[in-house]
Design a protein around this motif. Structure first.
Motif, mmCIF file in Angstrom:
data_model
loop_
_atom_site.group_PDB
_atom_site.id
_atom_site.type_symbol
_atom_site.label_atom_id
_atom_site.label_comp_id
_atom_site.label_asym_id
_atom_site.label_seq_id
_atom_site.Cartn_x
_atom_site.Cartn_y
_atom_site.Cartn_z
ATOM 1 N N ARG A 133 18.215 -37.560 42.158
ATOM 2 C CA ARG A 133 18.059 -37.787 43.038
ATOM 3 C C ARG A 133 16.951 -37.282 42.846
ATOM 4 O O ARG A 133 17.285 -35.806 43.174
ATOM 5 C CB ARG A 133 18.431 -38.112 43.552
ATOM 6 C CG ARG A 133 18.578 -38.563 45.672
ATOM 7 C CD ARG A 133 18.654 -38.570 46.294
ATOM 8 N NE ARG A 133 20.097 -39.427 46.289
ATOM 9 C CZ ARG A 133 20.781 -39.873 46.971
ATOM 10 N NH1 ARG A 133 21.581 -39.017 47.990
ATOM 11 N NH2 ARG A 133 22.477 -41.286 47.202
ATOM 12 N N SER A 134 15.449 -37.753 43.438
ATOM 13 C CA SER A 134 14.173 -37.034 43.842
ATOM 14 C C SER A 134 14.238 -35.345 44.993
ATOM 15 O O SER A 134 15.159 -36.216 46.312
ATOM 16 C CB SER A 134 13.132 -36.912 43.911
ATOM 17 O OG SER A 134 12.012 -36.137 44.068
ATOM 18 N N PRO A 135 14.724 -34.468 44.697
ATOM 19 C CA PRO A 135 14.214 -33.339 45.898
ATOM 20 C C PRO A 135 13.050 -33.170 46.786
ATOM 21 O O PRO A 135 13.407 -32.902 47.861
ATOM 22 C CB PRO A 135 15.108 -31.748 45.471
ATOM 23 C CG PRO A 135 13.939 -32.285 44.021
ATOM 24 C CD PRO A 135 14.588 -33.164 43.756
ATOM 25 N N VAL A 136 12.380 -34.202 46.691
ATOM 26 C CA VAL A 136 11.259 -34.078 47.134
ATOM 27 C C VAL A 136 10.765 -35.698 47.724
ATOM 28 O O VAL A 136 9.444 -35.544 48.257
ATOM 29 C CB VAL A 136 9.443 -33.754 46.500
ATOM 30 C CG1 VAL A 136 10.082 -32.350 45.655
ATOM 31 C CG2 VAL A 136 9.597 -34.112 45.485
ATOM 32 N N THR A 137 11.672 -36.532 47.489
ATOM 33 C CA THR A 137 11.440 -37.672 48.210
ATOM 34 C C THR A 137 12.468 -38.083 49.395
ATOM 35 O O THR A 137 13.310 -37.496 49.468
ATOM 36 C CB THR A 137 11.034 -38.735 47.388
ATOM 37 O OG1 THR A 137 12.522 -38.549 46.560
ATOM 38 C CG2 THR A 137 10.012 -38.317 46.158
ATOM 39 N N SER A 138 12.220 -38.481 50.638
ATOM 40 C CA SER A 138 13.454 -39.197 51.462
ATOM 41 C C SER A 138 13.907 -40.634 50.756
ATOM 42 O O SER A 138 14.787 -40.095 51.659
ATOM 43 C CB SER A 138 12.104 -39.518 52.776
ATOM 44 O OG SER A 138 11.351 -40.694 52.870
ATOM 45 N N THR A 139 13.586 -41.211 50.079
ATOM 46 C CA THR A 139 14.551 -42.030 49.472
ATOM 47 C C THR A 139 15.943 -41.622 49.010
ATOM 48 O O THR A 139 15.740 -40.605 48.410
ATOM 49 C CB THR A 139 14.155 -43.082 48.658
ATOM 50 O OG1 THR A 139 14.747 -43.724 48.491
ATOM 51 C CG2 THR A 139 13.862 -41.969 47.347
ATOM 52 N N SER A 140 16.964 -41.823 50.066
ATOM 53 C CA SER A 140 18.064 -41.801 49.237
ATOM 54 C C SER A 140 18.854 -42.538 47.962
ATOM 55 O O SER A 140 19.642 -42.558 47.793
ATOM 56 C CB SER A 140 19.162 -42.498 50.919
ATOM 57 O OG SER A 140 19.252 -43.140 50.563
ATOM 58 N N GLU A 141 17.705 -43.236 47.576
ATOM 59 C CA GLU A 141 18.487 -44.553 46.396
ATOM 60 C C GLU A 141 18.025 -43.104 45.350
ATOM 61 O O GLU A 141 17.259 -42.467 44.787
ATOM 62 C CB GLU A 141 18.134 -45.370 46.731
ATOM 63 C CG GLU A 141 17.756 -46.240 47.087
ATOM 64 C CD GLU A 141 16.923 -47.701 46.919
ATOM 65 O OE1 GLU A 141 15.757 -47.773 46.109
ATOM 66 O OE2 GLU A 141 16.612 -48.598 48.378
ATOM 67 N N ASP A 142 19.164 -43.658 43.847
ATOM 68 C CA ASP A 142 19.130 -42.536 42.805
ATOM 69 C C ASP A 142 18.034 -43.999 41.695
ATOM 70 O O ASP A 142 18.065 -44.450 41.981
ATOM 71 C CB ASP A 142 20.088 -43.048 42.485
ATOM 72 C CG ASP A 142 21.373 -42.326 42.913
ATOM 73 O OD1 ASP A 142 21.088 -41.441 43.393
ATOM 74 O OD2 ASP A 142 22.536 -42.456 42.966
#
Length: 496
Positions: A133-142
């Protein structure tokens, strides 16, 4: 691009086009290709695409996807049963690939009938999916990334094809379908499918032969020649189905170098402005490294010359033989050739530049090739093979190559009819040089002659029935005194 491909005779018109560089395959002849009898049909009725070789079909598919209307493929850009058209088009290869907007390199295919897109190799170990999961995006999806073994950057079989050699060097933009991945190469960088990136210094025509040399891109002649020798050593590792094509497969590259060398004559693969150095090529047998076990051989013909040994170049040219060579390059040789006092021969002609009265240039591409004789003033000494093994010589040879290789492949040369030498000198006392034959069959040569080109190296020759000389190998000087003749010892020699 039109859905039905047609042959376009450009007649001087200009447009953006895509070119294909590929291997036909050993002895392959395409079912559909440009012939005298098919030209009119291809122009007016079109070409049956489904009957084309698969690599040709895939090229058209890629061209359509990328938006190209025009494509250059040799099987349709050259009339295959017209020798004159073949010669004319071969001489224009530098412009064909240098002017292409993009060149497709069918790198991994050694048979055009098999294509180059669909035969995707399977990795030895499957790629492993990893959730993150990217720490710089707001998405909660893997998301998922795939980790696997590093992909090779090897291009594939076309690297060994002489025709493809110059096409790769002359193209300015290339999409390569390599062994394991796609890559894009241009004047500024190489970008690979696995994310690798290599930046270039733009504008260097020596590394990008699609750029014509010009006054604002001027480089020193020695830098030009050094790159020529590097390229020819690479070229000597390639193969061509018909060995009489070899001057055509180097024609485009040679033209670029001739422009940079300001018109220096191209004499069967050697530049007249650096003739002495150019003559000192040798078999890679002395070299401890890749391809050093492959021997030089005489080329054998195909088609009407099937199985016959052919003479496609004069004996003194590296293009007379097939196989890997070493050129006289490197810091040491640069020092030797930077001072003319180190040279032990000169041209017969009074202008000091002309080594032959014969005409030869990069446009010579059609076999049989014209004669090219070298006229040299030099000191020739008769020598013979010694019965002493090289390993028992007892001195470090002058040649700066692997001693083990020298012992395995070179041999000692003795003086012949040297009244200055005493019988008390013994066998080792009569050694004057270490020789290396160009090909194994020349070991049977009996009467040998040695002619120094520099104070440390020269050519081994044999005399022909008409009084000329033919190259059979090279030698390293071991006894300076034997070869340091007086001006009265200098003879006019013609090499053929």
């Amino acid at each position: 691009m039109n859905s039905t491909p047609k042959l376009l005779v450009t007649q001087g018109r200009k447009a953006t086009y895509l070119a294909l560089s590929y291997s036909w395959g050993l002895g392959v002849r395409h079912n559909v290709q440009l012939l005298k009898r098919t030209k009119e049909t291809f122009q007016h009725e079109g070409i049956v695409e489904s009957a084309m070789t698969l690599s040709h079909q895939e090229t058209l598919q890629v061209a359509r996807m990328l938006g190209y209307r025009y494509v250059w493929i040799d099987a349709f850009g050259i009339i295959q049963d017209d020798k004159d058209d073949w010669a004319t088009q071969s001489r224009q290869i530098a412009d064909v690939y240098g002017n292409a907007d993009l060149t497709l390199i069918a790198g991994k295919s050694d048979d055009s009938r098999q294509g180059f897109i669909k035969n995707v190799p399977r990795p030895r170990v499957p790629h492993c999916p990893i959730q993150y999961r990217s720490p710089v995006t707001s998405t909660s999806e893997d998301s998922t990334c795939y980790i696997g073994l590093q992909l090779t950057k090897a291009t594939g079989p076309v690297e060994k094809r002489a025709w493809c050699f110059q096409e790769l060097n002359l193209s300015r933009r290339k999409v390569t379908f390599s062994v394991q991945q796609l890559s894009f190469k241009c004047r500024h960088s190489n970008i690979y499918e696995d994310g690798a990136y290599v930046a270039h210094v733009p504008g260097n025509w020596l590394r990008d032969l699609s750029i014509r040399p010009s006054a604002d891109r001027k480089v020193e002649p020695m830098d030009v020649l050094k790159h020529w020798y590097e390229l020819t050593m690479q070229y000597s590792l390639t193969d061509v189905f018909d060995p009489t094509d070899n001057f055509a497969t180097l024609c485009g590259v040679a033209k670029r170098f001739q422009e940079a060398l300001q018109g220096s004559r191209y004499l069967a693969g050697i530049w007249e402005c650096d003739m002495v150095r150019g003559l000192l090529w040798k078999s890679r047998k002395l070299y401890l490294g890749p391809n050093s076990r492959q021997s030089l051989k005489r080329p054998k013909g195909v088609k009407r010359l099937e199985g016959q040994e052919i003479q496609r170049a004069p004996s003194w040219s590296w293009l007379a033989l097939t196989g890997p060579i070493i050129q006289a390059t490197g810091k040491h040789h640069d020092e030797v050739f930077s001072d003319e006092a180190n040279l032990r021969c000169r041209t017969l002609h009074n202008d000091g530049r002309t080594w032959t009265p014969d005409t030869w240039d990069p446009d010579v591409v059609v076999y049989p090739f014209p004669q090219c004789r070298l006229n040299i003033v030099g000191c020739i000494r008769e020598v013979s093979r010694s019965s002493v093994k090289t390993a028992n010589y007892g001195r470090r040879p002058r040649w700066q190559y692997s001693l083990a290789r020298i012992n395995d492949h070179a041999f000692l040369l003795e003086a012949v009819n040297d009244v200055k030498r005493s019988k008390d000198d013994g066998l080792l006392g009569s050694i004057v040089a270490i020789g290396l034959f160009d090909i194994e069959e020349q070991r049977s040569s009996r009467a040998l002659y040695a002619m120094c080109l520099t104070y440390e190296e020269g050519l081994m020759l044999e005399r022909t029935g008409d009084g000329y000389y033919r190259r059979v190998g090279v030698f390293s000087v071991e006894d300076d005194g034997y070869f340091s003749g007086l001006s009265s010892d200098m003879l006019s020699v013609t090499l053929i």
